[in-house]
Design an enzyme around this catalytic site. Structure first.
Site, short mmCIF file in Angstrom:
data_model
loop_
_atom_site.label_atom_id
_atom_site.label_comp_id
_atom_site.label_asym_id
_atom_site.label_seq_id
_atom_site.Cartn_x
_atom_site.Cartn_y
_atom_site.Cartn_z
N GLY A 20 -3.96 17.26 0.89
CA GLY A 20 -5.00 16.91 -0.03
C GLY A 20 -4.88 15.52 -0.46
O GLY A 20 -5.22 15.35 -1.63
N GLY A 52 2.29 22.74 5.87
CA GLY A 52 3.28 22.59 7.16
C GLY A 52 2.68 21.25 7.77
O GLY A 52 2.88 21.37 9.14
N GLY A 103 0.65 -1.16 -0.10
CA GLY A 103 0.00 -0.19 0.05
C GLY A 103 0.76 1.23 -0.11
O GLY A 103 2.13 1.36 -0.38
N THR A 104 0.01 2.18 0.35
CA THR A 104 0.67 3.57 0.51
C THR A 104 2.12 3.54 1.35
O THR A 104 3.09 4.17 1.15
CB THR A 104 -0.25 4.48 1.04
OG1 THR A 104 -1.40 4.62 0.14
CG2 THR A 104 0.49 6.18 1.02
N GLU A 156 2.31 27.37 5.07
CA GLU A 156 1.20 26.78 5.65
C GLU A 156 0.03 27.84 5.91
O GLU A 156 0.36 28.90 6.54
CB GLU A 156 1.83 26.17 7.14
CG GLU A 156 0.74 25.97 8.04
CD GLU A 156 -0.17 24.75 7.54
OE1 GLU A 156 0.36 23.81 7.14
OE2 GLU A 156 -1.39 24.93 7.75
N LYS A 207 11.28 7.37 5.12
CA LYS A 207 12.33 7.17 6.21
C LYS A 207 13.50 6.73 5.58
O LYS A 207 14.61 6.94 6.04
CB LYS A 207 11.43 6.26 6.98
CG LYS A 207 10.93 6.78 8.13
CD LYS A 207 9.29 7.22 7.89
CE LYS A 207 9.33 8.54 7.71
NZ LYS A 207 7.92 8.96 7.52
N HIS A 236 20.61 2.97 32.90
CA HIS A 236 21.29 4.09 32.71
C HIS A 236 22.43 3.76 32.11
O HIS A 236 23.13 2.82 32.04
CB HIS A 236 21.81 4.78 34.26
CG HIS A 236 22.79 5.98 34.15
ND1 HIS A 236 22.14 7.24 33.68
CD2 HIS A 236 24.01 6.10 34.39
CE1 HIS A 236 23.23 8.01 33.67
NE2 HIS A 236 24.39 7.50 34.08
N ALA A 259 -0.08 4.36 9.71
CA ALA A 259 0.11 3.05 9.26
C ALA A 259 -0.37 2.11 10.20
O ALA A 259 -0.97 1.23 10.28
CB ALA A 259 1.36 2.76 8.59
C1 LIG Z 1 4.63 10.53 2.24
C2 LIG Z 1 4.00 9.86 3.15
C3 LIG Z 1 4.57 9.46 4.24
C4 LIG Z 1 3.85 8.85 5.37
N1 LIG Z 1 4.58 8.44 6.65
C5 LIG Z 1 4.08 7.99 7.51
C6 LIG Z 1 4.74 7.50 8.62
O1 LIG Z 1 5.96 7.59 8.82
N2 LIG Z 1 4.21 6.87 9.60
C7 LIG Z 1 2.82 6.37 9.57
O2 LIG Z 1 2.39 5.86 10.51
N3 LIG Z 1 2.07 6.73 8.42
C8 LIG Z 1 2.83 7.47 7.43
N4 LIG Z 1 1.87 7.80 6.48
C9 LIG Z 1 0.47 7.57 6.29
C10 LIG Z 1 0.49 6.01 5.93
O3 LIG Z 1 0.98 5.72 4.88
C11 LIG Z 1 -1.13 5.56 6.00
O4 LIG Z 1 -1.56 5.83 7.15
C12 LIG Z 1 -1.25 4.20 5.69
O5 LIG Z 1 -0.58 3.63 4.60
C13 LIG Z 1 -2.85 3.73 5.37
O6 LIG Z 1 -2.77 2.42 5.29
P1 LIG Z 1 -4.07 1.73 4.80
O7 LIG Z 1 -3.98 0.07 4.65
O8 LIG Z 1 -5.23 2.26 5.23
O9 LIG Z 1 -4.15 2.37 3.16
P2 LIG Z 1 -2.97 2.32 2.35
O10 LIG Z 1 -1.63 1.85 2.77
O11 LIG Z 1 -3.29 3.54 1.28
O12 LIG Z 1 -3.42 1.08 1.25
C14 LIG Z 1 -4.45 1.07 0.60
C15 LIG Z 1 -4.29 -0.08 -0.75
O13 LIG Z 1 -5.43 -0.19 -1.43
C16 LIG Z 1 -5.18 -0.41 -2.62
N5 LIG Z 1 -6.54 -0.03 -3.19
C17 LIG Z 1 -7.33 1.14 -2.96
N6 LIG Z 1 -8.45 1.23 -3.92
C18 LIG Z 1 -8.52 -0.26 -4.46
C19 LIG Z 1 -9.76 -1.05 -5.03
N7 LIG Z 1 -10.64 -0.55 -5.19
N8 LIG Z 1 -9.39 -2.39 -5.38
C20 LIG Z 1 -8.10 -2.65 -5.01
N9 LIG Z 1 -6.94 -2.11 -4.27
C21 LIG Z 1 -7.31 -0.81 -4.07
C22 LIG Z 1 -4.22 0.88 -3.01
O14 LIG Z 1 -3.70 0.37 -4.06
C23 LIG Z 1 -3.47 0.47 -1.71
O15 LIG Z 1 -2.54 -0.53 -2.01
C24 LIG Z 1 2.52 8.49 5.31
C25 LIG Z 1 1.89 8.75 4.21
C26 LIG Z 1 2.46 9.50 3.12
C27 LIG Z 1 1.72 9.86 1.68
#
Ligand SMILES: Cc1cc2nc3c(=O)[nH]c(=O)nc-3n(C[C@H](O)[C@H](O)[C@H](O)COP(=O)(O)OP(=O)(O)OC[C@H]3O[C@@H](n4cnc5c(N)ncnc54)[C@H](O)[C@@H]3O)c2cc1C
Lengths: 477, 461
Positions: free
Chosen positions: A271, A185, A39-40, A207, A50, A444, A320
């Site tokens: 956004g 920000g 995922g994301t 920001e 990271k 410590h 995450a």
């Molecule tokens: C640049 C950035 C840095 C980040 N850093 C951190 C961090 O350091 N620590 C932290 O905790 N969080 C961080 N986050 C946030 C974190 O990435 C998300 O909170 C987390 O990924 C959410 O997990 P999720 O499983 O809900 O969704 P996602 O990780 O977004 O996974 C959703 C998955 O579903 C898939 N999908 C969507 N729609 C469909 C569909 N219709 N059919 C099949 N598949 C589909 C997508 O392709 C994706 O793979 C960061 C986010 C970004 C953008």
């Protein structure tokens, strides 16, 4: 039609652990993912950022190694190599997820999922990945867990141009822009700004709200902002919008109030938008809230009895590990009679320089709830370990209930703050009191001693700080 | 000299008042007519205004305390003036009184008083003969068995029980004279399995502070641990003393329902014409409520039914010579019944004016006790609450009450055809000791006939 006990949509940190847990509980499980496993978080979020931040951080430390008695001359970096390393880490982890799913007998479907009915899910292969050459299939689902997260979205008011990027596109750059305009920000914006600042790019953060990382404990915000501005040379413009944005071959520019700002690249760090609309939820009898997210109750259930939702697609907290925890709860609730609630104590970590970790209530939130509170703060600069590692900056702070002594919130900024916060999360979830924490022996010399010291301070029994009263006197002499 | 502010005496029967809320703080400037505090009496929640101007120097009676009338509750004076030391006489907290307080209330039976000679006599009589009533025995069961008056415990035992957040009153003492000693507490803890109880540190602190017995709790946490949420649940479930007003309502209604055998008769009034007449008037700028018409119809009907405008103690019947209509008004804290005196003598316009005024003041908590006592018949209108039908409980000192429900369109058969009419159900609750079914039916039909007779209303407005 192939049918499953549990179908999980989305293989991010919410979805794939849910699939594994459901399989462990004996369900037949399918996992549908339209892009990459992980995922994301794994592909375009937590992990790649990271990786870059670790490189930039090490670079900054190497450059200042003289203070530690090291002689390092001509330190430089190769951004393309840093980026390749990041891609390598992502590939390794993605492969790890694939192996885990296989070992747990989770059937992975590649394609975009949408509901045809409450128990029927259509999987259409992405047009782009025609290589898979597979046909659309319909699978049956007794229970469904939606974990489709959010996607990066380019705000409408920004021009479509190669110099205007959102975070995912920015992570694919193979060379470092010499100057960057960071719009937003928030967490993502500040992390990128610090990383870029450490690598020597000229960074301006714009920001809209009164301060960066709005909502964070005010002391922590102040400390971070000071560091970003003084040490990293980041310009921070708050309380104004970026307007009249234009981009050409040479640069991107825009106006904040009466001032024009420009840079090589603009990073839009805000956004993100819900992915729910692709799911054709109406076919399952489900709707979305006014922001486009799927509402769930404390057990992760949507309004349709057999459908659960977890992670970012439920509208926050956009972390995450929160998604993972909710994924496990939903999988257990879908497979068992005994219902478990979603956890409410969730730490959040910000990988800025210095790092930030927070969990529970901030001082301001606790006061807002009308609670009587007391706080205890300890400056890391007073710890042997912080001096030894050459990073005597930042502090930790407890917020506790003045009547029951319950630890309500913890806030840390400084070296390893993101790791340090774990102890506070355990303490708060276990409803420990400040007295218990203060009496817990901390090894410590470690940075974690700061929690114990801050708990002492909260109880007006500080050991390694001079109490206010005596300090005034000492100053007189 | 600072001037004392006293708990006012608001009615003949008021002996004490509860200071509910201070609206000024010590040190605040006070102008003449500023609201200083709110009090709750047997009958109402009232705001008390300042007669003086100056600084609120000292608050003597804190919120929640009940004190006799004329007690000094605060001092007003010039900045920095010294305030005399005084103690609050017979102060008792408003909260947590339990049985003692309810016994106290029943010493002053809040019987409708002074509504004409007969009524006054009835009131006194009922008051006198009331003495042994079931509800005056010490009533609401305490949360746990009350300690015997000779509850004895050693300081060490008490400390151990307190530390462990368990209630020592349920422990059997083996010391001299049944005194609980430390050993009793520890063996009690062992037998009940205290060591297996899993409690978060904060939950334990909170339980000790609030005096909650950990053995009475069920953990809601997945891990079988008692947490803060469980203590908070227990606190929310703790019996809370009723507000004074609620207590009085409870006591009066229970008393009425117990002593007066209620029976109920319902009719539907066709208000189609009256309602369109009302709207017609409104369009001309003359506004009446449905309640105004009902009040008028009832007042006029009562003149021919003295038995319905009466009261009994089971042995004698008092016919009231006046028709004083009570109009029940719902408030957040309960129900008040302001009274329209001599309602049969009032014109429809008078009724409208007085009812509007009384209702507004009732909602604002500004009625005086005198305005809420002595009704001879009561109307309870839930028309605005969208109900089909309901029954009401007779006000003590009366023999019937009329429950009025919502006006709604219904299909009705007229001349063998279905037509749409606006109907309103009215249910009369009657004290069967005085009123029989036939009388109730005639009375109710008489009201209905008046409401349906449009020529009557055309004459009356
Ligand atoms: C640049 C950035 C840095 C980040 N850093 C951190 C961090 O350091 N620590 C932290 O905790 N969080 C961080 N986050 C946030 C974190 O990435 C998300 O909170 C987390 O990924 C959410 O997990 P999720 O499983 O809900 O969704 P996602 O990780 O977004 O996974 C959703 C998955 O579903 C898939 N999908 C969507 N729609 C469909 C569909 N219709 N059919 C099949 N598949 C589909 C997508 O392709 C994706 O793979 C960061 C986010 C970004 C953008």
């Amino acid at each position: 039609m192939e049918a499953f006990g549990v179908v999980v949509i989305g293989a991010g940190p919410g979805g794939y652990p849910a699939a594994i847990r459901a399989a462990q509980l004996g369900a037949s499980v399918a996992l549908v993912e339209k892009e990459d496993l992980g995922g994301t978080c794994l592909n375009w979020g937590c992990i790649p950022t990271k990786c870059l931040i670790s490189s930039s951080d090490l670079y900054a430390r190497v450059k200042s190694a003289g203070t530690m008695g090291l002689k390092v001359e001509g330190a430089s970096f190769d951004y393309a190599a840093m980026s390749d390393r990041k891609d390598q880490v992502v590939r390794t982890l993605r492969n790890g997820v694939k192996q885990l799913l296989k070992a747990n007998v989770v059937k992975v479907f590649q394609g975009t999922a949408s509901f045809q009915g409450r128990n029927r899910i259509l999987v259409s292969p992405e047009a782009a990945s025609a290589a898979s050459s597979s046909e659309p299939v319909v699978i049956g689902a007794d229970k469904t867990i939606i974990a489709t997260g959010t996607s990066s979205a380019m705000p409408a008011f920004l021009p479509r141009h190669a110099r205007v990027l959102e975070s995912r596109a920015f992570l694919s750059l193979k060379s470092l822009p010499s100057s960057v305009l960071v719009l937003g920000g928030g967490v993502i914006g500040c992390e990128f700004a610090c990383m870029l600042g450490q690598l020597g790019a000229r960074v301006t953060v714009v920001e809209l709200l009164e301060d960066i990382l709005w909502g964070l404990d005010a002391d922590v915000r102040r400390e971070l902002r000071r560091h970003m501005e003084k040490t990293l040379g980041v310009r921070i413009l708050t309380g104004g919008t970026l307007e009249d944005v234009s981009a050409d071959e040479r640069r991107v520019r825009g106006r904040v109030g009466t001032e024009w700002v420009e840079a090589d690249v603009l990073l839009a760090a805000f956004g993100r938008k819900s992915t729910a609309e692709q799911l054709q939820l109406e076919n399952a009898g489900l709707g979305v809230d006014e922001r486009g997210f799927i509402a769930v109750d404390e057990y992760g259930r949507t309004q349709v009895a057999t459908i659960y939702a977890v992670g970012d697609v439920t509208g926050g907290p956009f972390l995450a590990h929160a998604a993972t925890s909710q994924g496990l709860v939903a999988a257990e609730n879908a497979c068992r009679r005994h219902l478990r609630r979603n956890e409410t104590c969730v730490a959040s970590c910000i990988f800025t320089s210095p790092e930030i970790g927070t969990v529970g209530l901030s001082e301001q939130e606790a006061q807002h709830q009308g609670r009587k509170i007391k706080t205890g703060k300890f400056m890391l600069g007073a710890l042997g370990k912080a001096l030894a590692i050459g990073e005597p900056m930042g502090f930790v702070k407890w917020v506790a209930d003045a009547e029951t002594d319950q630890l309500l919130g913890a806030h840390a900024i400084g070296p390893h703050a993101t790791g340090l916060i774990a102890e506070a999360a355990v303490a708060i979830r276990a409803e420990l009191t400040a007295a218990e924490l203060a009496r817990t022996v901390h090894a410590h010399p470690t940075l974690a001693e700061a929690w114990m010291e801050a708990a002492h301070a909260l109880r007006d029994e500080p050991i390694h700080t001079i109490p206010e009263r005596t300090r005034a006197k000492a100053g007189d002499q | 000299m600072p001037r004392p502010v006293v708990m006012p005496k608001l009615g003949q029967s008021e002996e004490e008042g509860t200071l509910v809320r201070w609206l000024k703080k010590e040190g605040d400037g006070v102008a003449k007519g500023d609201v200083l505090f709110e009090i709750e009496t047997d009958k109402a929640l009232l705001e008390v205004e300042s007669f003086f101007e100056g600084i609120l120097l000292k608050i003597v009676v804190p919120e929640g305390q009940t004190v006799p009338v004329q007690t000094t509750v605060a001092f007003i004076g010039d900045p920095g003036e010294a305030v005399p030391e005084i103690t609050v006489p017979a102060a008792k907290p408003g909260k947590g009184e339990g049985p003692r307080a309810s016994a106290k209330v029943s010493e002053h039976p809040p019987v409708a008083a002074a509504g004409g000679e007969a009524q006054a006599r009835a009131g006194r009589r009922i008051a006198r003969e009331r003495v042994p009533r079931p509800q005056e025995r010490p009533s609401p069961p305490p949360a746990h068995p009350e300690a015997p008056s000779i509850f004895k415990i050693s300081p060490r035992a008490a400390r151990l029980a307190e530390e462990c957040a368990v209630d020592p009153k349920v422990i059997v003492g083996t010391g001299p004279g049944g005194r609980i000693v430390e050993k009793d507490v520890s063996s009690y803890l062992d037998t009940k399995g205290y060591a297996h109880l899993r409690v978060t540190p904060t939950a334990k602190n909170l339980a000790r502070k609030e005096g909650i017995d950990l053995f009475n709790l069920q953990p809601s946490d997945d891990g079988g641990r008692i947490g803060v949420a469980d203590i908070e649940t227990a606190l929310a479930e703790r019996p809370k003393p009723m507000g004074r007003m609620r207590r009085v309502i409870a006591q009066r209604l229970a008393e009425s329902f117990r002593s007066a055998p209620h029976f109920f008769v319902t009719v539907s009034a066709d208000l189609t014409e009256l309602d369109s007449f009302r709207k017609e008037l409104k369009s001309k700028g003359v506004s009446y409520t449905v309640t105004d018409f009902i009040l008028k119809a009832v007042a006029a009907t009562l003149e021919g039914f003295p038995a319905v405008n009466s009261t009994t103690d089971g042995e004698k019947i008092w016919w009231h010579s006046r028709i004083d209509l009570g109009l029940a008004v719902a408030l957040e804290q309960g129900l008040v019944v302001p009274v329209l005196r001599n309602a049969n003598k009032l014109t429809l316009a008078d009724i409208h004016e007085q009812a509007t005024e009384l209702t507004a003041r009732a909602r604002a908590g500004k009625l005086t006790p005198g305005e809420m006592t002595g009704s001879t018949f009561t109307i309870s209108n839930m028309g605005m609450l969208d109900v089909e039908n309901f029954t009401a409980i007779i006000n003590p000192g009366e023999s019937a009450i009329l429950a009025v429900s919502s006006l709604a369109k219904h299909p009705v058969v007229r001349d063998d055809r279905v037509v749409i009419r606006s109907l309103m159900k009215m249910t009369l609750s009657s004290d069967h000791r005085i009123i029989d079914g036939a009388l109730a039916a005639r009375f109710l039909n008489a009201i209905r006939n008046k409401l349906e007779e449009i020529s009557l209303w055309r004459r009356l407005v």
